[in-house]
Design an enzyme around this catalytic site. Structure first.
Site, PDB file in Angstrom:
ATOM      1  N   GLU A 468       7.705  -2.442 -17.893  1.00  6.50           N
ATOM      2  CA  GLU A 468       7.082  -3.715 -17.529  1.00  6.50           C
ATOM      3  C   GLU A 468       7.345  -4.100 -16.074  1.00  6.50           C
ATOM      4  O   GLU A 468       7.750  -5.230 -15.777  1.00  6.50           O
ATOM      5  CB  GLU A 468       7.568  -4.823 -18.464  1.00  6.50           C
ATOM      6  CG  GLU A 468       7.218  -4.566 -19.905  1.00  6.50           C
ATOM      7  CD  GLU A 468       7.555  -5.728 -20.839  1.00  6.50           C
ATOM      8  OE1 GLU A 468       8.226  -6.674 -20.417  1.00  6.50           O
ATOM      9  OE2 GLU A 468       7.128  -5.678 -22.008  1.00  6.50           O
ATOM     10  N   GLU A 543       6.608  -0.483 -27.140  1.00  4.65           N
ATOM     11  CA  GLU A 543       7.411  -1.635 -27.573  1.00  4.65           C
ATOM     12  C   GLU A 543       6.576  -2.478 -28.510  1.00  4.65           C
ATOM     13  O   GLU A 543       5.413  -2.779 -28.202  1.00  4.65           O
ATOM     14  CB  GLU A 543       7.844  -2.440 -26.353  1.00  4.65           C
ATOM     15  CG  GLU A 543       9.146  -3.166 -26.567  1.00  4.65           C
ATOM     16  CD  GLU A 543       9.653  -3.796 -25.277  1.00  4.65           C
ATOM     17  OE1 GLU A 543       9.932  -3.071 -24.301  1.00  4.65           O
ATOM     18  OE2 GLU A 543       9.749  -5.028 -25.249  1.00  4.65           O
TER      19      GLU A 543
HETATM   20  C1  GAL Z   1       9.616  -7.101 -23.552  1.00  7.26           C
HETATM   21  C2  GAL Z   1      10.676  -6.455 -22.681  1.00  7.26           C
HETATM   22  C3  GAL Z   1      11.997  -6.358 -23.398  1.00  7.26           C
HETATM   23  C4  GAL Z   1      12.321  -7.657 -24.044  1.00  7.26           C
HETATM   24  C5  GAL Z   1      11.234  -8.026 -25.002  1.00  7.26           C
HETATM   25  C6  GAL Z   1      11.498  -9.299 -25.767  1.00  7.26           C
HETATM   26  O1  GAL Z   1       8.581  -7.603 -22.835  1.00  7.26           O
HETATM   27  O2  GAL Z   1      10.272  -5.178 -22.303  1.00  7.26           O
HETATM   28  O3  GAL Z   1      12.986  -6.009 -22.481  1.00  7.26           O
HETATM   29  O4  GAL Z   1      12.454  -8.615 -23.065  1.00  7.26           O
HETATM   30  O5  GAL Z   1      10.060  -8.201 -24.268  1.00  7.26           O
HETATM   31  O6  GAL Z   1      10.408  -9.615 -26.568  1.00  7.26           O
END
Ligand code: GAL
Length: 873
Positions: A468, A543
């Site tokens: 990100e 993710e």
């Molecule tokens: C994502 C990020 C993670 C964490 C997560 C929480 O956007 O890559 O590190 O912050 O969100 O939802």
């Protein structure tokens, strides 16, 4: 830059086999030097500025002797930074400094401070610290190369040896080697001094601090295999034969040109990571010429008949033992653990392991070990992996940084796939002092190190070049991604690169073409759009979900309204609401089934972790996750409101299990779906709702079966059938009455699993269960002990918060306690704490070189004291 392995010195197909002993020769020693360090806070008065990174930068070389690193010859300036500082000098008296053993994370010792922002874990990780250690070398070490291998030091490490500046490495997650040879003396005492300068505001989560991973002294002869200097890869693999190609880089510090012979023998790998049994195959390369102060590569093939493939259920590994001979004398013996397996990401069916489709059931993990902080401990790491594997996970993403080496070896041995990640930012930072400060100078070395370090590990299936990054939608981001991918391919042409993107726009820009597999963080609703945009592009769900909950907390009425699902900084375990960019597990399961090209998923996160207590996290970078302007505005307002109050939360709510490793309800959702063949049925909530008699109290069930009949006090509340394998079954109109809930799950018409949840009596006893009762006396072995508050019939009392006191006799100590409550600001080192919803955790560590019986006693007012016996051997 050309990869050294492409420079072909010798290329032979090995046919003959000589019997050789698998043991390492005496010429290479790798000694763990974690014990007996001295530790001190802060610089001596007035010297800080001289040791600032900006001054040290030219000296922070991976090696002190101008040796070539990653194809570049670094010119080290003259001079000895810090030479006048007392702490670096050999004769400095450090006896007043604190004595400790590594790995050490100073910040986990606290104290917690509610006023620190959520990303810190409310722990003080920043500051300057010194570590010193005396190393005794024997006369036999004369003429050897002596290296210091640091697996991780947080951060901006600088090392002196006998008062001479050796070098350092700023990125706290990097593993690195320094050459002590020019400074260290055989046959005498030597002093290492290490200074860390860990800045504040470096991270969106708790980064930890200190020399928090293992430290090694490596002694070799002057002609030896380079650091991470081997590479084994497949050329052809089928059930009959594996043809493997191996490259070995050999360095020459002998002060003259040399000729060497290289013999590599392959064995199966034993449980301890070492070779076992008969030699499987062998290769020999003669006449490798290596110029003075240079290196040469040897490349060759070997064949393994009827190879035992590395797979998730059968994680077979091999070890290649490479021995270097010069003038008939053995100069080095270097072991390369590797696995034989094939991987492929396809644009339509997703991921293939050994030619079979495997859905990635992955979890993202941060590096902390809960109450132990960032200080690495292999037993604790293995426990985390075991809990995840037991749930059905088959992959780990080391978000968002390089891991501890032992973690990768554990995944090899346990059959877990891995995605290893470089960093959370590139040139544009998310925090003032994050990796953006290092990116320009260090990203090539950090990326190449990561790949070179782990490219032989069968568990690793892809490299992630970042997560990100704010520069993902800029032209510069395209250049960066191209370069990072090129470094990865150069070091390892066998694995794809990826990144985790959270900007919808990025998918429509050129950055999408700069990695082999484009990683989508969230955006589960838009998979079809991306697919349509480019049907042959390979994607994966880097993710997902980001569901948040607190173990054992339920709030009513149960709706999808976020305000009903929170109270007292705790979040409902009904998992009906999510943060703006996330979704409930089963929503993601649905997408995984409908869009197999996404390869599965990496859930955010397997374990709860320190820092980032979203939604009680005031971190503005959360806003980066919103593309929709309305949602962005809503989130901005929520953050504004949050900014007006004090928030005690110091750890995350994202975990499928809590910080102790105790399962939340969500765990059973994943287990049911990920392990469909294991009978699972799980009822939520608990059934102790004296204040809710007659009130609607929904019952939800996760099961790996396909139907469930639910009974309240023996009366059927009906049978529910699943329509999809990922469905949760719900009885939303149940009126609470004390007694029992019984769920009987069916699969294909047969009874499959059963669970009983009962209204319990008052706390009457303590139940103490050790995950392990026999510990090794190595001073690092751990036992995780679960303490439950139970009623007179041994049932865990769900909402009990009884205060517990722990004491231990015998050769072990309580190093941490916890209960999974994200809002507790009690030091983890305290030998007392309240149970949180019925449970607490005690972590016992064996004492070094002591043996005997250990007894842990747990006491709580009004309850009989409970003891458990363990043994240290
Ligand atoms: C994502 C990020 C993670 C964490 C997560 C929480 O956007 O890559 O590190 O912050 O969100 O939802």
């Amino acid at each position: 830059m050309k990869n050294r392995f492409l420079i072909l010195l010798s290329f032979v197909l090995i046919v003959g086999r000589d019997a050789v002993c698998a043991n390492t020769s005496m010429v290479r020693e790798r000694i763990n030097i974690n014990r007996d360090w001295r530790y001190q806070i802060d610089d001596p008065d007035g010297v800080g500025a001289a040791l600032h990174y900006s001054r040290l930068k030219p000296y922070l070389l991976p090696c002190a002797n101008d040796f070539i690193i990653f194809g570049k010859r670094y010119q080290r300036p003259e001079g000895n930074p810090g030479e006048n500082i007392a702490y670096v000098k050999s004769d400095f008296d450090d006896s007043e400094w604190r004595y400790l053993n590594l790995p050490h994370d100073w910040a986990i010792e606290g104290p917690f401070n509610i006023d620190y922002n959520g990303s810190t874990g409310k722990l003080p990780y920043w500051g300057i610290r010194w570590y010193r250690k005396t190393l005794e070398l024997s006369q036999d070490d004369a003429g050897k190369q002596i290296y210091l291998d640091i697996d991780g030091a947080m951060s901006y490490a600088s090392v002196w040896c006998n008062g001479q500046y050796v070098g350092g490495w700023p990125y706290g997650y990097a593993s690195f080697r320094l050459d002590l040879t020019p400074y260290i003396k055989a046959g005498q005492k030597n002093v290492l001094a290490i200074r860390l300068d860990n800045p504040d505001d470096t991270s969106r989560w708790y980064p930890g601090s200190g020399i928090y991973r293992n430290v090694w002294l490596v002694k070799t002869s002057p002609v030896h295999v380079e650091q991470w200097g081997t590479f084994v890869r497949n050329q052809q693999v089928d059930s009959e034969i594996a043809v493997m190609e191996m490259g070995v880089n050999i360095e020459n510090h002998a002060g003259k040109d040399v000729q060497v012979k290289l013999q590599t023998s392959v064995y199966l790998q034993g449980k301890d990571g070492r070779p076992v049994g008969e030699e499987v195959t062998q290769s020999m390369i003669k006449d490798i010429a290596i110029k003075k102060d240079s290196w040469s590569s040897a490349r060759f093939q070997f064949k393994v008949d009827k190879p035992k493939l590395w797979d998730i259920d059968t994680p077979n590994c091999y070890v290649a033992v490479s021995r270097v001979f010069m003038d008939g004398k053995e100069m080095d013996s270097y072991e390369t653990p590797f696995g034989i397996r094939t991987i492929e990401f396809t644009h339509d069916q997703g991921f293939m392991l050994n030619g079979q489709k495997v859905a990635i059931k992955g979890v993202c993990m941060h590096h902390d070990l809960g109450a132990l902080g960032a200080a690495f401990n292999e037993v604790a790491a293995e426990r985390q992996l075991r809990i995840m594997k037991e749930m059905g996970a088959n992959a780990i993403r080391t978000s968002h940084n390089p891991p501890a080496p032992e973690l990768v070896a554990l995944c090899d041995r346990m059959g877990l796939m891995m995605q290893l990640e470089l960093a959370d930012t590139w040139q544009k930072g998310k925090r003032k002092n994050d990796y953006n400060l290092l990116f320009d100078d260090w990203s090539e070395a950090d990326m190449r190190s990561l790949v070179r370090h782990y490219r032989n590990h069968p568990s690793v299936i892809m490299w992630s070049i970042g997560n990100e990054m704010p520069d993902q939608t800029t032209d510069q981001g395209v250049i960066i991604a191209r370069n990072l991918t090129a470094y990865c391919h150069d070091e390892d042409p066998t694995r794809p690169t990826s990144l985790g993107c959270n900007k919808r726009d990025a998918v429509f820009r050129d950055i999408v073409n700069q990695v082999d597999i484009f990683g989508l963080n969230y955006f589960h609703k838009t998979y079809p759009v991306f697919k349509e945009q480019n049907p042959t592009r390979r994607y994966h769900a880097s993710e997902t979900s980001s569901a948040t909950s607190s173990r054992g907390e339920y709030f009513f009425p149960v709706t999808t309204d976020v305000n009903n699902s929170r109270s007292g900084f705790q979040l409902s375990s009904y998992d009906m609401t999510t943060i703006g960019w996330g979704c409930a597990p089963e929503v993601q399961f649905k997408m995984n089934e409908e869009y197999p090209f996404m390869s599965g998923e990496f859930v955010w996160t397997g374990f709860d972790y320190l820092g980032e207590p979203t939604p009680y996290n005031k971190d503005l970078t959360n806003l980066l996750n919103f593309s929709d302007p309305n949602e962005l505005e809503k989130a901005r307002k929520e953050l504004e409101e949050l900014g007006k109050i004090k928030t005690p939360s110091r750890s995350s709510y994202f975990g499928i299990v809590d910080l102790c490793g105790f399962p939340k309800d969500r765990y059973y959702n994943y287990k049911s779906y990920w392990r469909p063949d294991v009978p699972t049925v799980h009822i939520l909530p608990h059934w102790n709702w004296q204040e809710r008699i007659g009130e609607i109290t929904p019952v939800h069930i996760y099961t790996s079966g396909d139907a469930v009949e639910l009974f309240l006090n023996g009366k059927s509340l009906g049978r529910r059938e699943k329509v999809h394998s990922y469905d949760r079954l719900t009885w939303d109109d149940v009126r609470y009455e004390p007694g029992s809930l019984r769920a009987i799950a069916y699969k294909n018409g047969q009874k499959w699993a059963e669970e009983l949840v009962e209204t319990t009596g008052k706390p009457a006893a303590l139940q103490v269960t050790a995950e392990k009762t026999e510990l090794k006396n190595d001073g690092t072995d751990l036992s995780f002990i679960r303490v439950a508050v139970v009623d007179s019939q041994g049932r865990v009392v769900p909402r009990s918060k009884n205060h517990l006191k722990f004491s231990v006799t015998g050769p072990a100590e309580i190093i941490a306690t916890d209960n999974g409550d994200a809002t507790s600001l009690l030091p983890f080192q305290l030998s007392e704490r309240d149970a949180y919803n019925g449970l607490a955790l005690v972590i016992l560590r064996s004492q070094y070189m002591k043996q005997g019986k250990v007894v842990l006693t747990v006491e709580s007012k009004g309850l009989p004291k409970q003891k458990i016996a363990l043994k240290v051997e």
